[in-house]
Write an enzyme that holds these catalytic residues in place. Structure first.
Site, short mmCIF file in Angstrom:
data_model
loop_
_atom_site.label_atom_id
_atom_site.label_comp_id
_atom_site.label_asym_id
_atom_site.label_seq_id
_atom_site.Cartn_x
_atom_site.Cartn_y
_atom_site.Cartn_z
CD GLN A 22 -3.01 0.41 2.16
OE1 GLN A 22 -2.69 -0.97 2.70
NE2 GLN A 22 -4.17 1.35 2.63
CB SER B 244 2.89 -4.44 3.56
OG SER B 244 1.50 -4.43 4.39
CG LEU B 245 -1.00 -5.34 -0.90
CD1 LEU B 245 -2.56 -6.54 -0.74
CD2 LEU B 245 -1.36 -5.48 -1.14
NE ARG C 11 -2.61 -8.35 4.47
CZ ARG C 11 -2.06 -7.05 4.71
NH1 ARG C 11 -2.62 -5.96 3.36
NH2 ARG C 11 -1.05 -6.94 5.52
CG HIS D 114 2.50 -4.06 9.33
ND1 HIS D 114 2.47 -5.56 8.80
CD2 HIS D 114 2.45 -3.52 8.01
CE1 HIS D 114 2.28 -5.28 7.42
NE2 HIS D 114 2.37 -4.44 7.14
CD GLN E 121 2.11 -8.74 6.02
OE1 GLN E 121 0.88 -8.29 6.12
NE2 GLN E 121 2.81 -9.27 5.06
#
Length: 288
Positions: free
Chosen positions: A9, A87-88, A112, A194, A243
């Site tokens: 993102q 991340s993503l 998610r 996170h 995560q």
């Protein structure tokens, strides 16, 4: 060895994916499939929508995933020795190497993103990039604050992202500025990703993810939570869940990829944010 890396993102831009759609029949088919599965025209949001809409977590994550995986699928000779995603981007990487299908990954990303969006709307939080301070100093300041605020992205030497509740984030940013941070930049996201703020989303995602079929990876994937290479599907699944509330150890995992033979990194997805960050890590190791 060749490594492929996938952004998360923040890499989105207006019109993203439109060129892929117009130049590849396979890309067009997968974009149309995405719209059918989601039940709405995600392609309209990506190709012709406003940045105000696109930056909403529930749309951003889908847009980056769709763009990244389609780009990998239409590449000639996509045969990585190792992969990683920020991340993503970890989900994009996994779909690209067929740990799960494009379709299952799309459903997983939609869930998610939806869960994370719910948290964003109920808890006012944010993230900020801190430049020019050692990691241990930032960690100490976060720990001493009485709110929810933690290091969330270890991006590269001298660049660490913090994440947490808005009031705690403002306090810590002010403290870090006073003790010598060269620059502090707020990220264009509307949540404390996170961080422990995402705990409710993690619990719900852990139940949902059992519905998705995972395979063992055909090449090592270096995951954000451990920064180490993983092959087994059960380990991959566990790390995806963890995560949500754990920091992205990008600097550490890139260092491990280089130690294990990576000599080139190719970014797959919108933009080139990761390319710049990864180059700094590479140059630091070889003192260029």
């Amino acid at each position: 060895m060749k490594a492929y890396i996938f952004p998360g993102q923040g890499s989105q831009f207006m019109g993203m994916g439109k060129n892929l759609y117009n130049t590849s029949n396979l890309a067009k088919k997968l974009f149309q499939l995405s719209d059918d599965i989601l039940g709405f025209r995600m392609t309209n949001i990506m190709f012709d929508g406003s940045m105000e809409v696109l930056k909403k977590t529930k749309y951003t994550q889908l847009a980056v995933y769709i763009h990244s995986v389609i780009q990998a699928k239409i590449l000639d000779n996509f045969n990585p020795d190792m992969v990683a995603g920020h991340s993503l981007g970890e989900l994009s990487a996994l779909a690209s190497i067929n740990v799960f299908s494009f379709e299952d990954g799309l459903i997983l990303v939609a869930k998610r993103a939806s869960l994370m969006q719910e948290i964003c709307e109920s808890i006012h939080g944010g993230m900020a990039v801190i430049l020019g301070l050692e990691d241990h100093i930032i960690e100490k300041v976060c720990k001493e604050d009485n709110g929810i605020i933690v290091p969330s992205n270890y991006n590269s030497p001298g660049q660490l992202v913090i994440s947490g509740e808005e009031r705690a984030l403002k306090r810590v940013c002010l403290s870090l500025k006073k003790i010598g941070a060269k620059k502090i930049l707020r990220l264009p996201v509307n949540g404390a990703f996170h961080s422990p703020v995402m705990e409710p989303a993690k619990k719900k995602l852990s139940k949902f993810i059992e519905k998705i079929s995972f395979k063992d990876s055909k090449c090592p994937i270096y995951q954000n939570v451990t920064a180490k290479s993983v092959i087994k599907s059960n380990d991959i699944k566990k790390n995806i869940i963890e995560q949500l509330t754990s920091p992205v150890k990008w600097k550490q995992l890139v260092e491990n990829m280089i130690s294990n033979g990576a000599i080139s990194f190719k970014e797959i997805g919108p933009g080139n944010i990761l390319q710049g960050i990864t180059k700094k890590i590479f140059n630091k190791i070889y003192k260029k």
